[in-house]
Scaffold this active site. Structure first.
Site, mmCIF file in Angstrom:
data_model
loop_
_atom_site.group_PDB
_atom_site.id
_atom_site.type_symbol
_atom_site.label_atom_id
_atom_site.label_comp_id
_atom_site.label_asym_id
_atom_site.label_seq_id
_atom_site.Cartn_x
_atom_site.Cartn_y
_atom_site.Cartn_z
ATOM 1 N N HIS A 123 0.863 -1.192 0.000
ATOM 2 C CA HIS A 123 0.000 0.000 0.000
ATOM 3 C C HIS A 123 0.891 1.231 0.000
ATOM 4 O O HIS A 123 2.021 1.175 0.488
ATOM 5 C CB HIS A 123 -0.811 0.095 1.297
ATOM 6 C CG HIS A 123 -1.915 -0.873 1.430
ATOM 7 N ND1 HIS A 123 -1.841 -1.975 2.218
ATOM 8 C CD2 HIS A 123 -3.153 -0.872 0.894
ATOM 9 C CE1 HIS A 123 -2.983 -2.639 2.164
ATOM 10 N NE2 HIS A 123 -3.789 -1.993 1.363
ATOM 11 N N ASP A 134 1.830 1.835 3.606
ATOM 12 C CA ASP A 134 2.710 0.834 4.252
ATOM 13 C C ASP A 134 4.158 1.316 4.207
ATOM 14 O O ASP A 134 4.991 0.904 5.007
ATOM 15 C CB ASP A 134 2.680 -0.515 3.504
ATOM 16 C CG ASP A 134 1.338 -1.208 3.609
ATOM 17 O OD1 ASP A 134 0.579 -0.893 4.521
ATOM 18 O OD2 ASP A 134 1.073 -2.074 2.743
HETATM 19 C C1 GLT Z 1 -6.843 -5.095 3.385
HETATM 20 C C2 GLT Z 1 -7.856 -5.992 2.739
HETATM 21 C C3 GLT Z 1 -7.199 -6.852 1.712
HETATM 22 C C4 GLT Z 1 -6.790 -6.048 0.517
HETATM 23 C C5 GLT Z 1 -5.692 -5.124 0.824
HETATM 24 C C6 GLT Z 1 -5.408 -4.266 -0.376
HETATM 25 S S1 GLT Z 1 -5.987 -4.163 2.225
HETATM 26 O O1 GLT Z 1 -5.933 -5.840 4.133
HETATM 27 O O2 GLT Z 1 -8.472 -6.771 3.750
HETATM 28 O O3 GLT Z 1 -8.017 -7.898 1.312
HETATM 29 O O4 GLT Z 1 -6.323 -6.918 -0.468
HETATM 30 O O5 GLT Z 1 -5.835 -2.970 -0.219
#
Ligand code: GLT
Ligand code: MN
Ligand code: MN
Length: 424
Positions: free
Chosen positions: A78, A81
């Site tokens: 992200h 992150d």
């Molecule tokens: C978050 C979500 C995930 C997504 C991520 C991407 S963020 O953890 O639950 O399933 O893939 O934004």
């Protein structure tokens, strides 16, 4: 009674028992698969709702180094992150990205995917497509910025999990308006991509929508992969050809769907571009358990479908190491075992597709009884009824293959002490 173990002894025990498990692949073998390790999975501190953190947050350089040692060739992240909210969209951001590019180069890992956070920060309380123009303008800058980050890090995929696109209180927002406004954000991101790609002499990225049926809003506007496919085809997107889906295995289970069928529908639309792999339970919350730990047979079936249809996108390890796993365990047990289960299931899926019993049974089912001239249902049924027993036979064979029985693995002869328990 077993003797108590000091922390050092506990680690040695974990390492010894992991080695005793056997069946792990070398980093070289693991690198042959398009598997990505997300920054947020490795750095997850175990702080899900109602839980205090149990681990330290791990910096990107450390995650990338560990992924490299394990043999996970790709990394995903992200924006927040790697860049704190305060540093986002400032000059500091470029310095941070230079540092990440260096880490990736040093450890021989590549960035496959970037994704923008539109769910955690207070500004998303009413979602990225809220009524206020300034919230949407900020969302737009954030998404355009993710495009820039992606190009800079060499990513080919962008994932959008809208997260807060929904509401807590019904009747307050107009759903059609919110969806139109969300589409405008995606349009801006695609436009930005076209522009940056052209300047940088790179290809545009693949923009992949991810659905989750519940969390973090009470009601979600695009809760399933099917809803996302429908949204892509709604006419609201200016570049629908740039937008596909990133289904997550567990998110389809969460609403009670069959992940394999959801994937098939995305395949038919030519939109299955990215896949979040993990495991969990039907009609429960998003526990993000490691791939294959809950539903290995279903996973085998899912991978047979993807192999049969030539899926060649990333397999993104979007899971969360459990709170009971230590920081040491994250890279010693959690990640390597997840990768190895995936590879094993992928290879078993290849065996199942080539299995002579399954192939012959499938051919016979496809050929039918040769009663196509019959005009009444009863005659067609009578002609085919012995053939349909093959469905259960194939089901049995798949379990045998999963258990290794097609390779001669037997139990009764190998364990004579268990024979005493037999009644015959
Ligand atoms: C978050 C979500 C995930 C997504 C991520 C991407 S963020 O953890 O639950 O399933 O893939 O934004
Ligand atoms: Mn996911
Ligand atoms: Mn999830």
């Amino acid at each position: 009674m077993e003797k108590e173990l000091s922390a050092g002894d506990q680690r040695a025990l974990v390492d010894r028992l992991m080695a005793s498990c056997g069946g792990s692949y070398t980093p070289e073998v693991r690198r042959r698969y398009f598997i990505s390790g997300p920054q947020w999975a490795a750095a997850y501190q175990g702080q899900a709702l109602f839980h205090a953190p149990v681990r330290r947050a791990i910096e990107p350089d450390e995650v990338i180094r560990n992924l490299s040692e394990i043999g996970i060739a790709w990394w995903a992240t992200h924006d927040i992150d790697i860049i704190s909210a305060a540093d986002l969209l400032t000059d500091r951001q470029n310095l941070i990205l230079d540092g990440i590019s260096e880490s990736l180069k040093r450890y021989g890992v590549r960035c496959s995917m970037v994704t923008g956070e539109t769910f955690f920060s207070p500004v998303w309380a009413a979602g990225p497509a809220a009524e206020q123009p300034e919230v949407r303008a900020y969302a737009r800058r954030r998404l355009e910025n993710v495009v820039e980050i992606g190009h800079r890090l060499g990513a080919s995929f962008i994932v959008y999990w809208p997260g807060t696109l929904g509401y807590q209180l019904q009747g307050v927002i107009d759903e059609t308006l919110m969806l139109q406004r969300y589409a405008e954000l995606l349009n801006a991101a695609c436009e930005k991509d076209i522009q940056v790609a052209q300047t940088a002499g790179r290809s545009t990225m693949r923009h992949c929508l991810e659905a989750k049926p519940f969390e973090p809003q009470a009601e979600i506007l695009l809760p399933t992969t099917d809803a996302m496919l429908n949204f892509i085809a709604s006419g609201l997107l200016e570049h629908p050809e740039m937008v596909g889906v990133n289904p997550e295995y567990l998110h389809e289970l969460m609403w009670g769907g069959a992940p394999r069928a959801a994937l098939a529908r995305a395949l038919l639309r030519g939109k299955l571009w990215h896949f979040d792999i993990n495991d969990g339970y039907r009609l429960k919350h998003d526990v993000d358990i490691g791939v294959g730990l809950v539903n290995p047979l279903d996973w085998l079936n899912v991978l047979m479908l993807l192999r049969a249809h030539g899926y060649n996108g990333p397999f993104n390890l979007d899971y969360k190491p459990p709170r009971t796993t230590s920081e040491y365990g994250v890279f010693r047990v959690s990640f390597p075992s997840a990768v190895d289960r995936f590879i094993t299931l992928w290879e078993i899926a290849g065996e199942a597709l080539a299995d002579p019993v399954i192939c012959e049974a499938t051919r016979a089912l496809e050929a039918g009884a040769g009663a196509s001239g019959a005009s009444d249902g009863d005659t067609v049924f009578e002609a085919n009824k012995e053939l349909w027993t093959l469905h259960e036979l194939i089901g049995h064979r798949l379990v045998q293959i999963l258990l290794g029985q097609h390779r001669g693995r037997t139990f009764v002869d190998l364990a004579p002490e268990h024979q005493e328990m037999r009644r015959d």
